[in-house]
Write an enzyme that holds these catalytic residues in place. Sequence first.
Site, PDB file in Angstrom:
ATOM      1  N   ASN A 102      -6.924 -40.128  -3.188  1.00  0.00           N
ATOM      2  CA  ASN A 102      -6.356 -41.202  -3.653  1.00  0.00           C
ATOM      3  C   ASN A 102      -7.407 -42.042  -4.695  1.00  0.00           C
ATOM      4  O   ASN A 102      -8.490 -41.767  -4.485  1.00  0.00           O
ATOM      5  CB  ASN A 102      -6.029 -42.327  -2.470  1.00  0.00           C
ATOM      6  CG  ASN A 102      -5.216 -41.451  -1.697  1.00  0.00           C
ATOM      7  OD1 ASN A 102      -4.180 -40.561  -2.174  1.00  0.00           O
ATOM      8  ND2 ASN A 102      -4.951 -42.043  -0.443  1.00  0.00           N
ATOM      9  N   ASP A 104      -6.721 -45.218  -5.485  1.00  0.00           N
ATOM     10  CA  ASP A 104      -6.083 -46.807  -5.314  1.00  0.00           C
ATOM     11  C   ASP A 104      -7.501 -47.672  -4.927  1.00  0.00           C
ATOM     12  O   ASP A 104      -7.299 -48.910  -4.937  1.00  0.00           O
ATOM     13  CB  ASP A 104      -5.012 -46.866  -4.641  1.00  0.00           C
ATOM     14  CG  ASP A 104      -5.106 -46.322  -3.212  1.00  0.00           C
ATOM     15  OD1 ASP A 104      -4.122 -45.579  -2.489  1.00  0.00           O
ATOM     16  OD2 ASP A 104      -6.326 -46.182  -2.612  1.00  0.00           O
ATOM     17  N   HIS A 119     -10.723 -37.451  -6.332  1.00  0.00           N
ATOM     18  CA  HIS A 119      -9.619 -37.359  -7.945  1.00  0.00           C
ATOM     19  C   HIS A 119     -10.334 -38.560  -8.627  1.00  0.00           C
ATOM     20  O   HIS A 119      -9.533 -39.084  -9.515  1.00  0.00           O
ATOM     21  CB  HIS A 119      -8.418 -37.452  -7.695  1.00  0.00           C
ATOM     22  CG  HIS A 119      -8.133 -35.973  -7.027  1.00  0.00           C
ATOM     23  ND1 HIS A 119      -6.858 -35.831  -6.537  1.00  0.00           N
ATOM     24  CD2 HIS A 119      -8.808 -34.915  -6.647  1.00  0.00           C
ATOM     25  CE1 HIS A 119      -6.773 -34.426  -6.035  1.00  0.00           C
ATOM     26  NE2 HIS A 119      -7.778 -34.029  -6.278  1.00  0.00           N
ATOM     27  N   CYS A 127     -15.889 -44.414 -21.561  1.00  0.00           N
ATOM     28  CA  CYS A 127     -15.707 -44.265 -23.003  1.00  0.00           C
ATOM     29  C   CYS A 127     -16.166 -42.886 -23.336  1.00  0.00           C
ATOM     30  O   CYS A 127     -17.387 -42.558 -23.345  1.00  0.00           O
ATOM     31  CB  CYS A 127     -16.446 -45.242 -23.733  1.00  0.00           C
ATOM     32  SG  CYS A 127     -16.248 -44.779 -25.493  1.00  0.00           S
ATOM     33  N   CYS A 148     -13.375 -49.952 -25.657  1.00  0.00           N
ATOM     34  CA  CYS A 148     -14.768 -50.048 -25.168  1.00  0.00           C
ATOM     35  C   CYS A 148     -15.498 -51.136 -25.578  1.00  0.00           C
ATOM     36  O   CYS A 148     -15.542 -51.599 -26.737  1.00  0.00           O
ATOM     37  CB  CYS A 148     -15.548 -48.591 -25.623  1.00  0.00           C
ATOM     38  SG  CYS A 148     -17.195 -48.533 -25.132  1.00  0.00           S
ATOM     39  N   CYS A 151     -18.716 -49.870 -28.010  1.00  0.00           N
ATOM     40  CA  CYS A 151     -18.239 -49.427 -29.424  1.00  0.00           C
ATOM     41  C   CYS A 151     -16.752 -49.484 -29.673  1.00  0.00           C
ATOM     42  O   CYS A 151     -16.679 -49.264 -30.979  1.00  0.00           O
ATOM     43  CB  CYS A 151     -18.468 -47.643 -29.495  1.00  0.00           C
ATOM     44  SG  CYS A 151     -17.315 -46.799 -28.385  1.00  0.00           S
ATOM     45  N   ASN A 214       1.258 -36.491   9.629  1.00  0.00           N
ATOM     46  CA  ASN A 214       2.014 -36.699   8.411  1.00  0.00           C
ATOM     47  C   ASN A 214       3.621 -36.628   9.139  1.00  0.00           C
ATOM     48  O   ASN A 214       3.849 -35.732   9.963  1.00  0.00           O
ATOM     49  CB  ASN A 214       1.721 -35.143   7.587  1.00  0.00           C
ATOM     50  CG  ASN A 214       2.264 -35.345   6.291  1.00  0.00           C
ATOM     51  OD1 ASN A 214       3.719 -35.815   6.110  1.00  0.00           O
ATOM     52  ND2 ASN A 214       1.680 -34.884   5.156  1.00  0.00           N
ATOM     53  N   PRO A 215       4.368 -37.358   8.566  1.00  0.00           N
ATOM     54  CA  PRO A 215       5.779 -37.259   8.997  1.00  0.00           C
ATOM     55  C   PRO A 215       6.492 -36.009   8.899  1.00  0.00           C
ATOM     56  O   PRO A 215       7.411 -35.884   9.663  1.00  0.00           O
ATOM     57  CB  PRO A 215       6.463 -38.545   8.421  1.00  0.00           C
ATOM     58  CG  PRO A 215       5.731 -38.785   7.358  1.00  0.00           C
ATOM     59  CD  PRO A 215       4.178 -38.301   7.559  1.00  0.00           C
TER      60      PRO A 215
HETATM   61  N1  APR Z   1       1.845 -41.449   6.491  1.00  0.00           N
HETATM   62  C1  APR Z   1       1.520 -40.378   6.351  1.00  0.00           C
HETATM   63  N2  APR Z   1       1.741 -39.401   5.347  1.00  0.00           N
HETATM   64  C2  APR Z   1       3.082 -39.671   4.709  1.00  0.00           C
HETATM   65  C3  APR Z   1       3.246 -40.708   4.715  1.00  0.00           C
HETATM   66  C4  APR Z   1       3.073 -41.878   5.718  1.00  0.00           C
HETATM   67  N3  APR Z   1       3.517 -43.056   5.893  1.00  0.00           N
HETATM   68  N4  APR Z   1       4.598 -41.112   3.731  1.00  0.00           N
HETATM   69  C5  APR Z   1       4.419 -39.765   3.250  1.00  0.00           C
HETATM   70  N5  APR Z   1       3.395 -39.005   3.487  1.00  0.00           N
HETATM   71  C6  APR Z   1       3.171 -37.472   3.390  1.00  0.00           C
HETATM   72  C7  APR Z   1       4.072 -36.835   2.676  1.00  0.00           C
HETATM   73  O1  APR Z   1       5.003 -36.127   3.643  1.00  0.00           O
HETATM   74  C8  APR Z   1       3.252 -35.993   1.982  1.00  0.00           C
HETATM   75  O2  APR Z   1       2.971 -34.847   2.748  1.00  0.00           O
HETATM   76  O3  APR Z   1       2.262 -37.694   2.366  1.00  0.00           O
HETATM   77  C9  APR Z   1       1.944 -36.818   1.312  1.00  0.00           C
HETATM   78  C10 APR Z   1       2.232 -37.088   0.133  1.00  0.00           C
HETATM   79  O4  APR Z   1       2.003 -35.658  -0.711  1.00  0.00           O
HETATM   80  P1  APR Z   1       1.756 -35.961  -2.200  1.00  0.00           P
HETATM   81  O5  APR Z   1       2.877 -36.952  -2.735  1.00  0.00           O
HETATM   82  O6  APR Z   1       1.729 -34.610  -2.891  1.00  0.00           O
HETATM   83  O7  APR Z   1       0.272 -36.540  -2.473  1.00  0.00           O
HETATM   84  P2  APR Z   1      -0.938 -35.838  -2.319  1.00  0.00           P
HETATM   85  O8  APR Z   1      -1.042 -34.809  -1.257  1.00  0.00           O
HETATM   86  O9  APR Z   1      -1.968 -36.972  -2.395  1.00  0.00           O
HETATM   87  O10 APR Z   1      -1.171 -35.176  -3.717  1.00  0.00           O
HETATM   88  C11 APR Z   1      -2.522 -34.548  -4.236  1.00  0.00           C
HETATM   89  O11 APR Z   1      -1.765 -34.131  -6.319  1.00  0.00           O
HETATM   90  O12 APR Z   1      -0.477 -35.142  -8.045  1.00  0.00           O
HETATM   91  C12 APR Z   1      -1.852 -35.016  -7.562  1.00  0.00           C
HETATM   92  O13 APR Z   1      -4.011 -35.885  -8.081  1.00  0.00           O
HETATM   93  C13 APR Z   1      -2.724 -36.148  -7.201  1.00  0.00           C
HETATM   94  O14 APR Z   1      -4.351 -36.371  -5.717  1.00  0.00           O
HETATM   95  C14 APR Z   1      -3.159 -36.145  -5.838  1.00  0.00           C
HETATM   96  C15 APR Z   1      -2.830 -34.900  -5.513  1.00  0.00           C
END
Ligand code: APR
Length: 246
Positions: A102, A104, A119, A127, A148, A151, A214-215
Site C-alpha cells: 500500500n 497510503d 510499492h 524530481c 520541483c 528546479c 481475506n474475505p
Molecule cells: N479485509 C481484508 N481483505 C480485503 C478486504 C477487507 N476488508 N476487502 C477486500 N479485501 C481483499 C480482496 O478480497 C482482495 O483479495 O483485498 C484484496 C485486494 O486485492 P487488490 O485490489 O488486487 O490489491 P493488492 O493485492 O494490494 O494489489 C497489489 O497491485 O495494482 C497493483 O501496485 C498495486 O499494490 C497494488 C498491487
Amino acid sequence: MDVPAASWLADRRRSLRRIAVVTGAGISAESGLPTFRGEDALWQGRNPMELFTPEALATRTRESWELFDRLRVLSARAEPNAGHRALAALARSHGVTLATQNIDGLHQRAGSRDVLELHGTLWRLSCAGCGHAGVNETAPLPLLPPPCPACGGPLRPDVVMFGEPLPADALRAATRAAETCDLMLVVGTSGAVYPAAGLPAIARAYGALLVEINPAPTELSAQMDYAARGTAAMLLPVIVRALRGD
Ligand code: APR
C-alpha cells in the site's frame, strides 16, 4: 468473537515469535480506500492500471496526476482502522516485520514503525530532473503536476508504477523476513502482483506457518496453512490478541 483462526494460532503461539506481515489494499478497504481489483477498482471510471505507468505519467501527465492527487486526498481523509492498529499492537510484543504493497501511509499513522513500503508511498515526491526528493503531505495539491521547488520541473510521486523495479532495500528486507519468520500473516492482497506475491512461498519454503486474512479466496490461498475468511478490521484484533495471549 469466536474466530477459529485465533484459536488455531493461540494453540501455537509459543512457537510463533518472529512474525512477517504482508498487506495489500484490502487492509485499507475498511478505511474507505478503493482496492485495485475489487468492485470499486475503476476510480472515477479510470483504470489505475493504465495510469499507474511511467509512460502515462509522461504522456497523460495531468490525468495521471489527477488520479494520484485524488488518492492523496482520499488517503489523507482516511483513518487507520482496527486492522492497522492491531498490527501496530502486535509489534509491541513480537518481532514483527511489516511489508506493505500500500502507498497510503495508514500503517505508519496507526503506529507501525519501520514499515517496508514495497510499492513506495504517495507522500514522498521526487524530481527526475534534478534529483530533489522530499515528503509532501499537501492534499489536494495546488498545481498538477507539482513543480520541483529546486528546479521547477515536474515532480512525481515515489510510488512503484507498473513496469518499475521495487525499492531494492525494502524487497531485500521483506525477503529476509520471509526467510526467518515463524509465522507470516498475508492480509488483504489478491496475490496478483509479483515480487510481493512471492513472499508467502519463500516463507513456506523456510518452514513458516502461513495465515491468510481475506474475505475471499485468492491466488495465494492454496499455499496457506490457515485461510481466515473475514475482513482485516474484524479478524486482526482477535488474531493479534490470540498471538499475544491477551
Ligand atoms: N479485509 C481484508 N481483505 C480485503 C478486504 C477487507 N476488508 N476487502 C477486500 N479485501 C481483499 C480482496 O478480497 C482482495 O483479495 O483485498 C484484496 C485486494 O486485492 P487488490 O485490489 O488486487 O490489491 P493488492 O493485492 O494490494 O494489489 C497489489 O497491485 O495494482 C497493483 O501496485 C498495486 O499494490 C497494488 C498491487
